[in-house]
Design a protein around this motif. Structure first.
Motif, PDB file in Angstrom:
ATOM      1  N   LEU A 698       0.820  -1.198   0.000  1.00 47.07           N
ATOM      2  CA  LEU A 698       0.000   0.000   0.000  1.00 47.07           C
ATOM      3  C   LEU A 698       0.861   1.258   0.000  1.00 47.07           C
ATOM      4  CD1 LEU A 698      -2.766   1.348   0.164  1.00 47.07           C
ATOM      5  CD2 LEU A 698      -2.680   1.045   2.650  1.00 47.07           C
ATOM      6  N   CYS A 699       1.928   1.224   0.813  1.00 45.25           N
ATOM      7  CA  CYS A 699       2.809   2.388   0.910  1.00 45.25           C
ATOM      8  C   CYS A 699       3.468   2.687  -0.431  1.00 45.25           C
ATOM      9  CB  CYS A 699       3.847   2.135   1.998  1.00 45.25           C
ATOM     10  SG  CYS A 699       5.055   3.453   2.197  1.00 45.25           S
ATOM     11  N   LEU A 700       4.051   1.674  -1.030  1.00 42.44           N
ATOM     12  CA  LEU A 700       4.780   1.879  -2.285  1.00 42.44           C
ATOM     13  C   LEU A 700       3.824   2.205  -3.427  1.00 42.44           C
ATOM     14  CD1 LEU A 700       7.340  -1.042  -1.862  1.00 42.44           C
ATOM     15  CD2 LEU A 700       7.781   1.404  -1.611  1.00 42.44           C
ATOM     16  N   SER A 701       2.647   1.601  -3.422  1.00 42.23           N
ATOM     17  CA  SER A 701       1.650   1.935  -4.458  1.00 42.23           C
ATOM     18  C   SER A 701       1.221   3.382  -4.337  1.00 42.23           C
ATOM     19  CB  SER A 701       0.438   1.015  -4.341  1.00 42.23           C
ATOM     20  OG  SER A 701       0.820  -0.320  -4.548  1.00 42.23           O
ATOM     21  N   ILE A 784       9.257  -5.295  -3.770  1.00 46.13           N
ATOM     22  CA  ILE A 784      10.558  -4.803  -4.258  1.00 46.13           C
ATOM     23  C   ILE A 784      10.387  -4.160  -5.634  1.00 46.13           C
ATOM     24  CG2 ILE A 784      12.864  -5.536  -4.981  1.00 46.13           C
ATOM     25  CD1 ILE A 784      12.713  -7.692  -2.814  1.00 46.13           C
ATOM     26  N   LEU A 785       9.528  -4.801  -6.463  1.00 47.01           N
ATOM     27  CA  LEU A 785       9.279  -4.225  -7.784  1.00 47.01           C
ATOM     28  C   LEU A 785       8.637  -2.847  -7.673  1.00 47.01           C
ATOM     29  CD1 LEU A 785       9.206  -4.489 -10.866  1.00 47.01           C
ATOM     30  CD2 LEU A 785       6.991  -5.655 -10.623  1.00 47.01           C
ATOM     31  N   LEU A 786       7.654  -2.724  -6.777  1.00 47.84           N
ATOM     32  CA  LEU A 786       7.030  -1.421  -6.564  1.00 47.84           C
ATOM     33  C   LEU A 786       8.046  -0.407  -6.068  1.00 47.84           C
ATOM     34  CD1 LEU A 786       3.623  -2.390  -4.860  1.00 47.84           C
ATOM     35  CD2 LEU A 786       4.009  -1.737  -7.231  1.00 47.84           C
ATOM     36  N   ALA A 787       8.901  -0.830  -5.148  1.00 43.23           N
ATOM     37  CA  ALA A 787       9.913   0.088  -4.625  1.00 43.23           C
ATOM     38  C   ALA A 787      10.882   0.507  -5.722  1.00 43.23           C
ATOM     39  CB  ALA A 787      10.665  -0.585  -3.476  1.00 43.23           C
TER      40      ALA A 787
END
Length: 909
Positions: A698-701, A784-787
């Motif tokens: 949720l954070c990274l999105s 990790i991908l989102l980050a």
């Protein structure tokens, strides 16, 4: 006819003179030289006896050029002379009784065996012949019948005589031959004894060694059947019980100073403190003298019955209160046969006529160091005298020096001969004589028609065969006078009863015999030995038993390691390895602790392994909880601040929905770290990783959604598009995908608590097993991908000037995020137990604080510190032509540049 009669007469004469001629060829090959006592005249029955009155035969030169002579005897033994006198006393006592052999007068023939087999054989042959000359297979005497032989002393002597007597079925009753070999009725069919079989004594010695826990002993045995059989039975029993023999020596029968010195050196060199000795006092005496000369102390001697009460050992010649015998032999333990008082014996011993016979004469001369022969005394005096002016000195003018008067007092010398305080073998002699007498009594009083022989016949007391008396001897049963002890033979042996005797030093510095227990071979196995440990005084007046071990006991926590080439009693104590224990003394192997148990520090018990997890109440747990709570409160405070300024340009410019979703995800990540604490449970294992995965997703999105589409379109020189919801459908689907994946993960292979015993041997680490590595890798790979996407977009957009400095903040936040988690991997892999959980929580908190600080700190700064910069005109992006040229006037450009600079400065601050 005359010629025929003549030849018949010649034939008759030839037949008559032929046996006479053959008989004339029979002759004696040697003349025996025997000393002793003899009283056979006008006696009804004769009882034989044999005693080792002398210690050895005199040495001869081995000359074969003349007629061989039987060797004489030397070394008068007062103790065995008392035995011989006891037989004389017993026969005299029996002849005086009216209830035992009232019509029979016993005679006796007693020979001196000189403690030598050859002399014992000479006496046996002479005894069988019935006269002073031995004629094998013939009874040449015409006097009273022979009854039995009492003797012949030591076991070797009795074995030799028993083989001969057994050929003629003559009964033999021994008083001190204890060798176990003599129990064989196949070899010795007519041998009986009134002293216990050495099998009992060997067993008693073995039990004593085991009773005191001695596992390292030395053995010394006489070089005869008594010593060899006795020590062999002892060694067989103790070795079977785990006792080791340090050394095993044999005493020479012929005196050898070299052999004696070697044995003493062996005793000195050995670490064994207990030495078992099976020997007669005569054979042991040279060794004791050598031990005294070398002052060999700190040894405890275990004595056989043959020397435990012998004055020849406890009071050697020349000993006194200051002699070292007490320091060498004090504390000796041994086994003595039954003791008894014999009324009237001492009076008999003290009232001998020194002129009665040659043996008593020799006793008297040896005892008082004088001679009863006047001419011999005169010759000795002349040899000692000195001539003064050709004349004899006055010392030889009267009675010569060294002449016995015959009135000397035996009682005043306090000699071993007259000592009747320890009548043990003496009592055995007394019993042997009475056993023969009772057998003769039963033979004499046999009722005709009720006899034990063929046709129920009886034997004649005046003319019986030896085998007839043998029947009565082996079946005799009677009670001894005065003591009341019942005597009977069980296959030729008597019960194995011994007194346990301890040598203690009395107030006069002399050795005294103290009874400290007993052994009864006829009792139940557990009740045979009784020892009063507190009554024993050990060597050097010690009250505690000495220790005699090759190696000290291995205590619990160690095991025995055998030394190559050494007895099993010699070993090293090897500590048990970690995870293994030994809870007994002298354990041969260590026991492996299994399951949830591990060895304690002493390795003597398996204890539960330590349970390890990061608990709430320990300092580290409290610290992490405090930091997590602080982070969550700060995040909530930022949300409250945004709500309070929800209508301001700054809050509206940052998209309220995305801001609050980001703050909510940060609260989730802060609080989910607390779930990692405490003892892992099923719910906590499932909650912690799922909450962390959803929180970061949720954070990274939200961060990716925060990057405006205008930045992307501006970077791509695309026309402006109307504002859309920053949480796009793609992001919603991604978060939904993570939620679905987590749900499937929790259903199919959910995380669960496990006990990790492989990480540390002494601990059980309670941790969560993630269930499926594939699921957790996929979920966190998506995070990790989102980050990575968020970091790339923020990094690209950091230099765009038309949207304040939001991209720079996001770039720093994502940079902190990556630094934290990249550092987390080696730190996590290098830790064990609860610290792995602490590292993981620290990474969660650090990354969460990094994002919170980098993204929201500049905004809070403006809202709280610089509210004058929270203006709408400072929040709008500047338009930028596609071709890079300005379309306005110079004034408008300057104004726009100034506004942009002010807004940028506000954000940068």
């Amino acid at each position: 006819m005359d010629i025929k009669l003549f030849f018949l007469g010649l034939c008759a004469l030839f037949c008559i003179f032929r046996p006479l001629s053959a008989q004339s060829t029979c002759k004696l090959k040697a003349k025996f030289n025997l000393g002793g006592y003899k009283d056979v005249e006008k006696k009804t029955v004769v009882v034989g006896g044999m005693f080792p009155v002398h210690k050895r035969v005199a040495s001869n030169k081995g000359n074969t050029s003349s007629v061989p002579l039987s060797s004489g005897c030397v070394g008068f033994n007062f103790r065995t002379f008392r035995w011989a006198q006891t037989m004389l006393f017993a026969i005299k006592e029996i002849n005086a009784r009216h209830d035992l052999l009232p019509k029979t007068d016993l005679g006796y023939v007693i020979y001196d065996s000189c403690f030598t087999i050859s002399k014992a054989v000479e006496g046996t042959l002479t005894y069988l012949t019935g006269q002073d000359e031995a004629v094998p297979n013939y009874r040449c005497g015409d006097g009273a019948p022979l009854a039995a032989l009492v003797g012949a002393g030591g076991s070797d002597l009795s074995i030799a005589t028993a083989r001969i007597l057994g050929l003629y079925h003559f009964p033999q009753v021994s008083y001190c031959s204890t060798c176990s070999a003599l129990k064989s009725k196949f070899q010795f069919p007519t041998f009986l004894r009134t002293i216990p079989n050495d099998e009992h004594q060997s067993t008693a010695m073995a039990k004593m060694v085991l009773h005191f826990g001695w596992t390292w002993v030395g053995t010394i045995a006489a070089d005869d059947d008594y010593g060899k059989y006795g020590i062999k039975d002892f060694k067989d029993q103790v070795e079977q019980a785990g006792v080791c023999i340090s050394f095993s020596e044999t005493l020479p029968k012929v005196h050898s100073p070299e052999a004696i010195h070697r044995i003493v050196q062996t005793v000195i060199d050995s670490t064994a403190k207990i030495i078992v000795v099976f020997s007669s006092d005569v054979d042991l005496s040279p060794l004791i003298n050598e031990l005294l000369r070398n002052n060999v102390t700190n040894r405890t001697w275990i004595a056989s019955e043959a020397w435990i009460t012998s004055a020849l050992i406890s009071q050697p010649p020349g000993s006194g209160p200051n002699f070292t015998v007490s320091s060498v032999l004090a504390g000796t333990l041994g086994f003595g046969v039954k003791r008894a008082d014999i009324p009237g014996l001492q009076h008999h011993l003290l009232n001998l006529d020194p002129y009665a016979d040659l043996l008593t004469e020799e006793f008297w001369e040896t005892l008082f160091n004088c001679t009863l022969d006047y001419s011999k005394a005169l010759r000795m005096a002349k040899q000692r005298a000195t001539y003064v002016n050709g004349t004899l000195s006055r010392t030889v003018t009267g009675l010569p020096d060294g002449l016995c008067t015959g009135q000397e007092s035996v009682a005043q010398l306090n000699n071993t001969y007259s000592d009747v305080s320890q009548l043990r073998i003496t009592y055995s002699v007394y019993k042997a004589v009475y056993a023969v007498a009772h057998a003769l009594h039963n033979l004499e009083h046999c009722e005709p028609g009720k006899g034990p022989f063929v046709g129920k016949t009886c034997a004649d007391i005046n003319n019986f065969e030896p085998w007839q008396l043998m029947y009565y001897v082996k079946n005799v049963r009677f009670k001894m006078p005065n003591t009341g002890e019942e005597i009977f033979f069980n296959d030729g042996d008597v019960e194995g009863f011994y007194d346990i005797i301890n040598w203690q030093v009395n107030h006069n510095g002399e050795i005294s015999y103290v009874t400290v227990g007993n052994y009864n071979g006829s009792a139940a196995p557990g009740d045979r030995m009784t020892i009063m440990n507190d009554s024993i005084v050990w060597n050097n007046d010690m009250l505690e038993p000495p220790r005699s071990v090759c190696s000290e006991n291995c205590q619990p926590g160690t095991r025995k390691g055998i030394r190559q080439g050494e007895p099993v009693c010699c070993f090293d104590c090897i500590p048990c390895a970690d995870g293994e224990i030994s809870n007994t003394t002298d354990a041969r192997e260590c026991i492996l602790c299994t399951g949830d148990f591990w060895s304690n520090a002493a390795h003597d018990a398996c204890v539960p392994k330590l349970i390890e997890f990061l608990a709430f109440g320990e300092p580290l747990g409290i610290t992490l909880i405090a930091i997590s709570a602080f982070g969550a409160l700060v995040t909530i405070a930022v949300g409250v601040l945004f709500i309070m300024h929800i209508g301001t340009p700054l809050v509206k410019a940052n998209d309220t929905l995305l801001s609050f979703s980001l703050l909510f995800s940060l609260v989730v990540t802060f609080l989910c770290s607390i779930v990692f604490l405490g003892e892992p449970q099923h719910w906590s294992c499932m909650t912690s990783q799922v909450a962390l995965a959803l929180g970061f997703a949720l954070c990274l999105s939200s961060i990716i959604g925060w990057l405006p589409i205008e930045i992307i379109s501006h970077f791509l020189y695309a026309p402006a598009i109307p504002e859309v919801d920053r949480l796009t459908c793609a992001h919603q689907r991604a978060i939904a995908a993570v939620a679905i994946a987590c749900t499937v993960w929790l259903i199919v292979l959910p995380p669960h608590p496990v006990k990790n015993t492989s990480g540390q041997n002494t601990k059980i680490i309670l941790e969560c097993d993630e269930g499926s590595v594939i699921f957790i890798c996929c979920i966190f790979a998506y995070d990790i991908l989102l980050a990575l996407l968020a970091f790339i977009f923020a990094f690209i957009a950091r230099k765009l000037e038309d949207y304040v400095s939001e991209a720079k903040c996001l770039t720093f936040g994502m940079l902190v995020f990556f630094i934290v988690w990249i550092s987390f991997v080696p730190a996590y892999l290098s830790t064990r137990g609860k610290f792995m959980v602490a590292v993981q929580i620290f990474a969660i908190l650090a990354s969460s604080f990094g994002l919170l600080t980098c993204i929201f700190l500049p905004k809070c700064y403006i809202l709280l510190i610089k509210p004058d910069r929270n203006k709408e005109e400072l929040m709008k992006p500047r338009p930028k032509p596609k071709d890079g040229t300005s379309t306005g006037t110079s004034a408008s450009l300057a104004t726009t540049a100034t506004e942009a600079t002010i807004a940028t400065t506000a954000i940068d601050d």
